[in-house]
Scaffold this active site. Structure first.
Site, PDB file in Angstrom:
ATOM      1  N   ASN A  98      69.659  11.195  40.084  1.00  0.00           N
ATOM      2  CA  ASN A  98      68.730  11.495  41.174  1.00  0.00           C
ATOM      3  C   ASN A  98      69.571  11.629  42.429  1.00  0.00           C
ATOM      4  O   ASN A  98      70.377  10.760  42.714  1.00  0.00           O
ATOM      5  CB  ASN A  98      67.718  10.344  41.304  1.00  0.00           C
ATOM      6  CG  ASN A  98      66.828  10.481  42.527  1.00  0.00           C
ATOM      7  OD1 ASN A  98      66.692  11.569  43.086  1.00  0.00           O
ATOM      8  ND2 ASN A  98      66.217   9.389  42.941  1.00  0.00           N
ATOM      9  N   HIS A 502      44.784  29.691  74.011  1.00  0.00           N
ATOM     10  CA  HIS A 502      46.135  30.162  74.319  1.00  0.00           C
ATOM     11  C   HIS A 502      46.753  30.920  73.155  1.00  0.00           C
ATOM     12  O   HIS A 502      47.976  31.007  73.069  1.00  0.00           O
ATOM     13  CB  HIS A 502      47.006  28.973  74.736  1.00  0.00           C
ATOM     14  CG  HIS A 502      46.469  28.271  75.936  1.00  0.00           C
ATOM     15  ND1 HIS A 502      46.579  28.780  77.204  1.00  0.00           N
ATOM     16  CD2 HIS A 502      45.740  27.135  76.052  1.00  0.00           C
ATOM     17  CE1 HIS A 502      45.975  27.968  78.056  1.00  0.00           C
ATOM     18  NE2 HIS A 502      45.445  26.959  77.374  1.00  0.00           N
TER      19      HIS A 502
END
Ligand code: F6R
Length: 607
Positions: A98, A502
């Site tokens: 891992n 906006h």
């Protein structure tokens, strides 16, 4: 991310390896495999996709053996194929891994010069080849593994199994956690204690840089400097039932439903016996001595930090910076005197958050963390770790860990308010008394599940969804959008309601559902104005509010759901419930893999 398991057993190990891998499924993966010593020789089975494919393969082609290793792979180097799946084998050694071996290209070239070439595209196979090379030079398996480990750069957890070595596993941890499990005449290793929960509760956690040699009767550990090391064995109570679905269709559903209990559990550990004060573990924190708080995390945990900024600033007048860990770690921000850094993480192993913590060590006045896994690296590397008590979270999408993080952060903000003289003793006691009602309010909110399911049936038809919120509901809009996209794969965005004009208002049409999170608070009227701007342009609004909010703004809604009236501080925790339920029911309606959504990993241990 990848899950690892290894077993030196007294019975056939293949079924136990697969069962342990099943417990690691929650971390996310796209292929899986196991290797055993079959008549003393390494043999393996690997399959792409879910574990059921590996199990099917094992039915047709069983793998005998009493010693073995297993792996669930979350692809980093190379596509999810059988060839790239772990365990990787080279001559007399098989390896599961891992993490990421950063220098694997250089090692690969070096090995090629010795005629050793990989079959796969993975970085991991280099580890197996290098060990094979060292064994061919006459080194014993352990010495060969050690020599290999000394050459590896990057972050990894590794387990080695060797041809003809029926009573030997070698495990090493650098950057990715590993837990050793002690059984009766058996020994195990896993990515975490959850993997081993059906085998044993007696766990020894390896520390950073440790290398362990396991036999059925012994565990020998050496530290990063190669010196013998003793690591405490502890009893970890992760009874198998806690990691079952408990009658729910998905872990996520179970974890959403658990929230009243785990929030209460978490809160309880921080409340003083008189119910009027907040008690922190260890030597606590005196917020009157802090001039700035720096909150750092990833994903959902970051949205918990974003919410907490509203709380700390408003309740305690304490300036707060919030950062996404992957940006923070490379931006190298100046940390001014008086700054305390606080890291929030469910797993406690997120690579970017851990790197950000290490950057702050020695720079910030103090390192704090809010973590769900007490044995994790982030918890252990903090001067003070404040646990959430959410229990194991298996669903990839974070739910109960998020609301428990919020609970701890709110308690800290209240303590900061009190320490800094913004809240009197009585004001704090009053706030704590309303906080104690939270678990039952969350329970009531869960009652809206059916109503939200009906909304979700319609949402499942959408291609894009917008979430709006103001004030402390704005971070929650982000969390709602993240939950929806990660498990239903519907594109979702969050905006502060005031930002609508906006730009994003250009997106509004009859196909874009807009989910508005708006309890009837001091900002409600402003949010309603934004909502009306959406409806005036044919937008479809789903309003999540309370009964006052609904009475004031029910005209023209596409859908709504009503939640209990709560104080402004509690609202982000309460409204997390509908955000989670909407995502959950939408994913179920779409038929996606709720607990293990595509491409995602639970514990992101690589950057
Ligand atoms: C989303 C989710 C992720 C995590 C993130 C950080 O549902 O779960 O965004 O929040 O990967 O993980 P931890 O909290 O383990 O550091």
């Amino acid at each position: 991310m990848c899950g690892i398991v290894g077993i030196l057993g007294t019975h056939e190990v293949a079924p136990s390896l697969v069962e342990a891998l099943r417990r690691l499924e929650y971390r996310g993966y796209d292929s899986a495999g196991i290797a055993t010593l079959n008549d003393g020789h390494l043999d393996r089975r690997r399959a792409v996709g879910k574990l059921v494919n590996l199990s099917d393969l094992l039915v047709h082609d069983p793998l005998p053996g009493k010693a073995g290793i297993g792996h669930t792979r979350w692809a980093t180097h190379g596509a999810p194929t059988v060839t790239n799946a772990h365990p990787h084998k080279a001559g007399p050694v098989a390896v599961v891994h891992n993490g990421i071996i950063e220098n694997f290209r250089a090692l690969r070239e070096e090995l090629a010069a010795h005629g050793l070439r990989p079959e796969s595209e993975t970085d991991t196979e280099t580890v197996a080849l290098l060990t094979q090379h060292h064994m061919a030079q006459g080194l014993s398996p352990v010495a060969a593994a050690d020599r290999t480990l000394a050459r590896l750069e990057g972050a990894f957890a590794l387990v080695f199994l060797f041809d003809g070595e029926e009573d030997l596993l070698v495990a090493a941890r650098k950057g990715s956690p590993l837990a050793i499990g002690h059984g009766k005449g058996e020994m195990y290793v896993g990515s975490d204690a959850i993997a081993l929960a059906s085998l044993t509760g007696q766990i020894t956690y390896l520390e950073e840089g440790d290398r362990a040699v396991l036999t059925r009767s012994s565990l020998t550990i050496q530290d990063a400097a190669g010196a013998p090391a003793l690591r405490e064995m502890r009893e970890v109570r992760l009874d198998a039932a806690r990691i079952d679905k408990g009658g729910h269709k998905h872990f996520m559903a179970k974890e959403i439903a658990e929230q009243p209990t785990v929030i209460a559990q978490t809160m309880q550990t921080y409340l003083g016996a008189d119910g009027r004060s907040i008690v922190l573990p260890g030597d606590g924190v005196d917020f009157s001595q802090i001039s700035r708080l720096s909150l750092v995390a990833c994903g959902t945990a970051f949205f918990a930090c974003m919410t907490a900024k509203y709380w700390f600033e408003r309740i305690a007048g304490l300036p707060v910076d919030i950062d996404i860990a992957s940006e923070f770690r490379y931006r190298e921000p100046p940390i001014t005197p008086g700054t305390v850094a606080l890291f929030v993480s469910q797993s406690g192993e997120t690579a970017d958050t851990l790197a950000a913590l290490r950057y702050c060590a020695g720079r910030a006045d103090r390192i704090l963390s809010v973590v769900n896994v007490p044995e994790s690296s982030i918890a252990r590397e903090s001067a003070l770790s404040l646990p959430t008590h959410a229990g194991p979270e298996i669903g990839v999408a974070s739910t109960k860990a998020f609301t428990c993080q919020l609970t701890v952060l709110l308690l800290l903000a209240l303590k900061a308010g009190h320490d800094r003289g913004h809240l009197s003793d009585d004001a704090l006691a009053e706030k704590l008394s309303s906080l104690r009602a939270l678990p039952s309010l969350v329970n009531t909110a869960l009652g809206a599940s059916d109503a939200l399911k009906a909304v979700a049936e319609d949402l499942a038809q959408a291609e894009d969804v917008l979430f709006l919120g103001r004030g402390a509901m704005y971070p929650l809009a982000h969390e709602g959008a993240l939950k929806l996209k990660e498990i239903s794969y519907i594109h979702a965005e969050a905006y502060a309601s005031g930002e609508l004009k906006h730009g994003p208002i250009a997106l509004i049409d009859a196909h874009l559902p807009v989910i508005v999170l708006a309890p009837h608070d001091r900002l409600f009227d402003k949010t309603v104005s934004n909502m009306q701007e959406v409806m005036a342009r044919g937008g479809k609004v789903v309003l999540l509010t309370d009964s006052r909010g609904h009475a004031a703004a029910k005209e023209g809604l596409w859908h709504h759901a009503i939640f209990p009236q709560v104080s402004e501080e509690l609202a982000p925790i309460l409204y997390a419930i509908p955000a989670q339920l909407l995502a959950y029911h939408t994913a179920v309606a779409k038929g996606t893999d709720v607990d293990q959504p595509r491409n995602l990993a639970k514990s992101v241990t690589v950057e």
